[in-house]
Enzyme design. Structure first.
Site, mmCIF file in Angstrom:
data_model
loop_
_atom_site.group_PDB
_atom_site.id
_atom_site.type_symbol
_atom_site.label_atom_id
_atom_site.label_comp_id
_atom_site.label_asym_id
_atom_site.label_seq_id
_atom_site.Cartn_x
_atom_site.Cartn_y
_atom_site.Cartn_z
ATOM 1 N N ASP A 421 67.253 1.900 49.422
ATOM 2 C CA ASP A 421 67.627 1.932 50.834
ATOM 3 C C ASP A 421 69.151 1.953 50.984
ATOM 4 O O ASP A 421 69.897 1.644 50.055
ATOM 5 C CB ASP A 421 67.040 0.707 51.533
ATOM 6 C CG ASP A 421 66.790 0.927 53.020
ATOM 7 O OD1 ASP A 421 67.194 1.990 53.541
ATOM 8 O OD2 ASP A 421 66.189 0.044 53.654
ATOM 9 N N GLU A 424 74.764 4.384 53.059
ATOM 10 C CA GLU A 424 75.518 5.226 53.995
ATOM 11 C C GLU A 424 76.812 4.567 54.473
ATOM 12 O O GLU A 424 77.547 5.168 55.265
ATOM 13 C CB GLU A 424 74.661 5.544 55.232
ATOM 14 C CG GLU A 424 73.300 6.137 54.932
ATOM 15 C CD GLU A 424 72.181 5.097 54.938
ATOM 16 O OE1 GLU A 424 71.006 5.488 55.001
ATOM 17 O OE2 GLU A 424 72.508 3.884 54.883
ATOM 18 N N ASP A 485 64.426 5.521 60.211
ATOM 19 C CA ASP A 485 63.838 4.557 61.146
ATOM 20 C C ASP A 485 63.511 5.190 62.498
ATOM 21 O O ASP A 485 64.295 5.080 63.450
ATOM 22 C CB ASP A 485 64.803 3.390 61.362
ATOM 23 C CG ASP A 485 65.141 2.665 60.071
ATOM 24 O OD1 ASP A 485 64.324 2.731 59.134
ATOM 25 O OD2 ASP A 485 66.205 2.034 60.006
#
Length: 762
Positions: A421, A424, A485
């Site tokens: 995950d 960024e 998401d």
């Protein structure tokens, strides 16, 4: 009302357009001289201030030519594959207007004055051309001609009236990028509704038969016919511009050209094509085991249970120390063995961010494995979450090995896959071990992180696999990626599909999204409605990879009552029956054919498909048209050829639009005429037992003979289907048993037969 608070909470673009606006733009005006060398053409040009600049033109393959404008043509690439082609036979011709570089597949013309590049195919059809005259009646530029300014370089190209543009990563708007403008700057998108992107890939595909790959990690800005209908422009915050021009007839050869440069997609293991169940998150071992047992009790096929951050001692949701919380998950090795006995594999969440109060941070800082701050002395910190974090420095080979070893310990314990995950949020003040400036490292950072975890998984488990959110050019080598998401709405469901198809058109072969949506709107913790959950499950279970996941509220199908549970089970069972077909199709990814793809990939000459971004092909023979309403009907476009309704065997001939009515239990699903679907037995997990016996569902097409292969990790089967006006014969194998076949017919029940025996229609 607090106006300042409203402004602070307003959604922001990844990078504003103002970051890419030149203050004193200069165009490349003319070519002064050219010099042919064995492997390239060196060009000296000048701008409109008579400043000299260098351009290097290098044919690297018969279908690909590299153009480097500005200093540093010998700088190594951070994005290309080790197997990248480095040269092709070429010839230089002098023309009336300049020079032409020719290979067997393309011709790049360099106009002398004014300077302009033109790319044509071997037959002379112009594919790409720079546009130096995108002006209004006053002479003002909509797009400045190809040129430079302080800290910026840009390329300006002509747009033809019917031209469509695709690619550039995972973006959630219309699949055709024409008319859009956004930056290539990887960020947490906080959803799927804006032009912010978790995954950027600087690959632009055109319906005119060319692609441009920008071999750069610097921030880019794409202006794709928004300011003017006559041109597109890409601007880089860099002192140079390096790009590869690719020619090809249709989307598929253009993406194969990109794979020549950045590497072919890897194929994940067969069990990864089973169903994954997850939520944010299971809090303890008892909860995980209860879900696993209930899955088997409800007869919902499932292969993977994913544990989000709560498996770790630090579980704020954005960072962790990769150490089990054994108060919540006692004897994790024993839990993994118990789940294995039930047929489950385990996925664990992780992040490249390290808690500041952890032993991992102390060790990493002491050994120089974490990003340092350019302010001197301390660590570069990741902000924007409940607590700040440090970031692993993946430009340091020793840090990579340190991080990989921490992953190996989990994998050797029995963990099957890591969810990689985030990544960024590289700090703007980060100082990397290899000296790469933070702005140039930002987009690359997710790729370095995911490569480390992918390689560690392959070293321990014998296969490469991650479950990643962010990405950049070359990420197809490290599958699988999911779409971040989305909100729990039908609008977000449709946007998630567009994002996944856009990712596929950017060189990926596999993709997924959170079935049901991740967060509630307007209340964050609200679950999806049962109807939305069902519709998203129908789409997700007939996609490349299938995972249900969400914020807080359960995503297990029984949480949504009946008929949701029964419908979910039906589609999950269908997915598992299709595993022989799906995995055989997945193995073609190494040849540049993604498992799931938009219609334009297979039908590039049909202009209608350029604008269809709510349908897709699943493998070679299935067309899926998801429903974005609980009930009702939708328009479905069927490309050229015959198509059978999977549920009724009604036949349609394309190309045409049809209106399709679909109750909640029905997903519009079509089978190509001439297809043979290999179906496996009922399974509760992918490797529960052999995929045999196979049965074959035959959907006759026009009279004739066709051949097809069916492959997995253990065998390669070959079949031949012969159809005439009165009968058909499906033969091949080899199989050690008599396989059943069913021949589908419009308006009549299927005919039943046996592999290798002729079946008559009447």
């Amino acid at each position: 009302m607090d106006r300042a608070r409203l402004v602070a909470r307003a959604a922001q673009p990844a990078r504003p357009a103002s970051d890419f606006q030149p203050r004193d733009p200069r165009r490349i005006r003319r070519v002064q001289s050219v010099r042919a060398r064995p492997d390239r053409l060196d060009v000296i040009a000048e701008d409109d201030r008579e400043r000299r600049l260098s351009i290097e033109v290098r044919p690297v393959a018969t279908n690909i030519i590299r153009v480097h404008i500005g200093p540093g043509p010998a700088r190594p690439s951070r994005l290309l594959s080790p197997e990248v082609p480095t040269g092709a036979e070429w010839a230089l011709e002098e023309t009336a207007s300049g020079w032409a570089v020719r290979t067997s597949e393309l011709r790049l013309t360099i106009d002398r004055d004014p300077y302009r590049l033109r790319l044509a195919d071997a037959a002379g059809a112009e594919r790409f051309v720079e546009e130096p005259n995108d002006q209004d009646i006053r002479g003002a530029y909509h797009h400045f001609p190809t040129g430079h300014a302080r800290g910026l370089r840009w390329l300006t190209a002509a747009l033809k009236p019917q031209e469509a543009l695709f690619g550039l990563g995972e973006h959630f708007g219309a699949l055709d990028r024409r008319g859009q403008a956004f930056s290539s700057w990887t960020v947490d998108a906080f959803g799927v509704r804006s032009d912010r992107a978790y995954k950027n890939v600087p690959l632009l595909l055109s319906s005119q038969g060319y692609a441009v790959f920008f071999d750069m990690t610097a921030p880019l800005y794409y202006e794709l016919g928004q300011s003017s209908v006559a041109a597109w422009q890409v601007t880089a915050r860099a002192d140079h511009l390096r790009l590869y021009l690719i020619v090809g007839e249709g989307v598929a050869p253009l993406i194969r050209g990109y794979h020549q440069l950045t590497g072919a997609p890897a194929v994940p293991p067969d069990w990864s094509f089973g169903f994954w169940i997850s939520r944010w998150g299971y809090r303890n071992r008892d909860e995980v085991m209860a879900v696993a047992r209930r899955m088997r009790q409800e007869r919902v096929p499932c292969d993977v249970i994913h544990l989000d951050p709560y498996w770790m001692r630090f579980h704020e949701g954005h960072h962790g120390d990769l150490v089990w919380d054994e108060l919540a998950f006692p004897d994790p090795r024993g839990m993994l063995e118990e789940l294995k006995g039930l047929g489950f594999r385990v996925s664990l969440w992780e992040s490249p961010y390290v808690p500041l109060d952890s032993e991992m941070r102390a060790e990493g800082e002491r050994r120089g494995f974490l990003m340092k701050s350019k302010s001197g002395g301390g660590l570069a910190l990741v902000h924007g979450f409940a607590k700040p974090s440090a970031a692993v420095d993946f430009t340091n080979p020793d840090a990579v090995e340190w991080f990989k070893q921490k992953n190996r310990q989990l994998l050797e314990m029995g963990v099957a896959v890591i969810k990689t995950d985030f990544a960024e949020d590289l700090p703007d003040d980060a100082v990397a071990d290899d000296g790469t400036p933070a702005e140039e490292l930002h987009n690359l950072y997710p790729l370095l992180y995911q490569r480390a975890v992918f390689e560690a998984t392959r070293e321990v488990n014998g296969y490469g696999l991650i479950w990643g959110r962010s990405g950049y050019a070359g990420a197809q080598r490290y599958p699988v990626h999911w779409g971040g998401d989305p909100g729990c709405t039908f609008a977000d469901m449709a946007a998630s599909l567009r994002g996944a198809l856009s990712w596929i058109l950017s060189g990926a072969a596999f993709a997924s999204f959170d079935i049901g949506g991740f967060f509630g709107i307007p209340t964050l913790t609200d679950p999806p409605s049962p109807e939305l959950y069902v519709r998203w499950a129908q789409m997700g279970l007939l996609f490349s990879h299938a995972r249900a996941h969400g914020h807080t509220a359960p995503r297990e199908p029984w949480a949504y009552g009946e008929p949701a549970l029964s419908i979910f089970r039906r589609y999950a069972q269908l997915r598992y029956s299709l595993l022989p077909y799906l995995y055989s199709a997945a193995l073609r990814a190494v040849d540049g054919i993604p498992l799931v793809r938009p219609l334009v990939f297979d039908c590039p000459s049909d202009p209608t498909t350029r604008h269809v971004d709510d349908e897709y092909f699943l493998g070679p023979d299935l067309l899926v048209a998801p429903m974005f309403t609980p009930m009702g009907s939708r328009d479905v476009y069927l490309p050229e050829g015959g198509w059978y309704d999977f549920w009724s065997d009604r036949r349609f001939d394309g190309p045409r639009w049809i209106r399709y009515d679909a109750g909640l239990e029905t997903l519009p699903l079509f089978v190509r005429a001439g297809a043979v679907l290999a179906m496996g037995p009922d399974l509760q997990f992918a490797n529960e037992r052999s995929r045999d016996p196979l049965t074959f569902e035959v959907y006759p097409g026009p009279p004739g003979t066709t051949n097809f292969d069916l492959a997995d990790d253990h065998r390669q089967l070959r079949f031949r289907l012969s159809v005439d006006e009165r009968s058909f014969l499906l033969s091949g194998g080899p199989l050690s048993y008599e396989a059943s076949i069913r021949v589908h017919r419009p308006g009549a029940p299927p005919l039943v037969g046996t592999l290798g025996e002729t079946v008559r229609f009447a």
